[in-house]
Design an enzyme around this catalytic site. Structure first.
Site, PDB file in Angstrom:
ATOM      1  N   LYS A  48      51.176  18.237  79.158  1.00  0.00           N
ATOM      2  CA  LYS A  48      49.923  17.804  78.545  1.00  0.00           C
ATOM      3  C   LYS A  48      50.012  17.643  77.023  1.00  0.00           C
ATOM      4  CE  LYS A  48      47.457  17.842  82.370  1.00  0.00           C
ATOM      5  NZ  LYS A  48      46.818  16.645  82.937  1.00  0.00           N
ATOM      6  N   SER A 279      51.658  25.098  89.603  1.00  0.00           N
ATOM      7  CA  SER A 279      51.679  23.697  90.035  1.00  0.00           C
ATOM      8  C   SER A 279      53.106  23.198  90.233  1.00  0.00           C
ATOM      9  CB  SER A 279      50.953  22.807  89.016  1.00  0.00           C
ATOM     10  OG  SER A 279      51.575  22.866  87.748  1.00  0.00           O
TER      11      SER A 279
END
Length: 460
Positions: A48, A279
């Site tokens: 990110k 994740s």
């Protein structure tokens, strides 16, 4: 003589991107070769960081973010960290809204970077005023000079991957790649990579890795938006279809249970020495299923989306994993099954009678518990709690140097493992911690929280 640089931009931002690839060698990948792109090596610890730069610098150029302004976002943690990295380095205020299931490490990291963190409910869906995106949007309107990044609808999110991540992958794979396994949160990675590879390798297949409970895997298979459940994996999976999502190149989709996701992340560390988040476990589990199903050799790539250092209290914490029902231990069918820190596992936090009260206090603080068994080897000789400490040192702080034996409760009441839940409740109702022991030894302590966790698992 070296000429001083005239670039006044934050130096740390130059470290974003160009992350390494590693080949997976210790898992069964069938006929396929599997690579992982280590996005955990970005300075903010996740993929990110890339969109943090793209969204903020575009907002600066078009005037939506001005000097002295505020960056607002709804985030599962990593987007917030990427935005905070960039925005704080550039001198902006950062206000973030996170769901209450986020790891402690993520929240502490955000606060350490100077972000203001608002925590909201994770048990409500889109449209509810306490849903994290709704709260962030409201703050974006309320705060003067705010730029609401809105990763779920911001075109600079996929653009960061179309112009950055995609070309990097294609170059690193020597223009030879058959499939990419991705997860979807805001869908920026999937959409951006789909756009890039449509231009350079139209036949490339995308594989969706989704937590059980998310609606996205089924949506890619049937086009139906189903009823969302719940999941513990952070950062991917949704209860709605993100507006910027492009699923057109998805050729397979896997729904991975939390237990498999967390277990696979732990195995990645044990086997390959790579510390990834929850994740990453979902992505790797999906990649392994896909690879093992192929009947011809393929070159497959997936991601270590973020560093596992921000999940040490969850994914890599056996006690938390057991509490969540994600890690299984031997079951006895008695009260020993309720003990979160078992003596037999070596996980009991204890003191000896000759230890100081300061030692007992430090161990309570470190383990975030309020009482400790006092052991002589494996034999229980007493118990000490915060009340005992306070009563002893309240009048004279020098008493912290006294021995535990001076403040502990000797020969405390115990329950044998075969005692009933009613017996356990009766002891807890008396304000005591339940000490599980018999003539064969000490097994551990049961607190009210342990009982609540047991009842929650039974209900689930």
């Amino acid at each position: 003589m070296t000429t001083p640089s005239t670039d006044t931009g934050p130096a740390v931002l130059k470290l974003i991107g160009n992350t390494p690839l590693v080949r997976v060698t210790r898992f069964d990948t069938g006929l396929c070769t599997l690579y992982l792109k280590l996005e955990s090596q970005n300075p903010g610890g996740s993929i990110k960081d890339r969109i943090g730069v793209a969204m903020i610098e575009t907002a600066e150029r078009d005037g939506r973010l001005k000097p002295g302004g505020t960056v607002v976002e709804a985030t599962a943690g990593n987007t917030g960290l990427g935005l905070a990295l960039v925005a704080r380095a550039k001198g902006y205020r950062v206000v973030l809204v996170v769901p209450d299931k986020m790891s402690t490490e993520k929240v502490l990291h955000l606060k350490a970077m100077g972000a203001e963190v608002h925590t909201t409910r994770s048990d409500v869906g889109k449209g509810h005023p306490e849903y994290y995106q709704e709260r962030a949007a409201a703050l974006g309107h309320e705060i003067p000079g705010a730029f609401y990044a809105n990763q779920f609808e911001n075109p600079d999110n996929p653009r960061a991957h179309e112009e950055g991540t995609g070309p990097e992958i294609w170059e690193q794979m020597n223009h030879d790649l058959d499939a990419i396994v991705v997860g979807v949160g805001s869908s920026g990675t999937l959409t951006g990579l789909t756009r890039y590879f449509r231009k350079v390798q139209p036949a490339l297949a995308f594989v969706l890795a989704d937590p059980v409970g998310s609606i996205l895997a089924e949506y890619t298979r049937s086009g139906v938006v189903g009823q969302a459940g719940s999941w513990a994996v952070e950062g991917i999976g949704e209860d709605f279809v993100p507006p910027i999502a492009d699923f057109s190149a998805v050729r397979a989709a896997y729904s991975i249970p939390d237990e498999e996701s967390f277990g696979t992340a732990r195995e990645l560390l044990r086997r390959e020495g790579i510390l990834g988040g929850s994740s990453t476990g979902t992505l790797l589990a999906s990649a392994l299923r896909y690879c093992q199903e192929q009947t011809t050799p393929k070159r497959v790539l997936s991601f270590v989306c973020d560093t596992g250092t921000r999940y040490l209290s969850k994914v890599y914490n056996d006690a938390w994993m057991v509490d969540q029902g994600l890690l299984h231990r031997r079951e006895y069918g008695d009260l020993r099954d309720l003990v979160s820190r078992r003596a037999e596992d070596g996980s009991v936090v204890s003191v000896a009678s000759e230890d100081t009260l300061l030692t007992a206090f430090h161990r309570m603080r470190l383990a975030d518990i309020s009482q400790l068994p006092v052991l002589d080897g494996s034999r229980l000789v007493g118990v000490i709690d915060e009340s005992d400490l306070l009563l002893t040192v309240n009048a004279d702080a020098k008493r912290f140097r006294a021995q535990v034996a001076s403040a502990m409760t000797p020969a405390p009441s115990t329950l044998p493992p075969q005692a009933s839940l009613a017996d356990l409740r009766a002891m807890l109702d008396r304000g005591l911690v339940a000490i599980i022991a018999d003539a064969r030894g000490f097994y551990g302590l049961i607190t009210r929280t342990d009982l609540l966790n047991y009842l929650r698992r039974t209900l689930a």
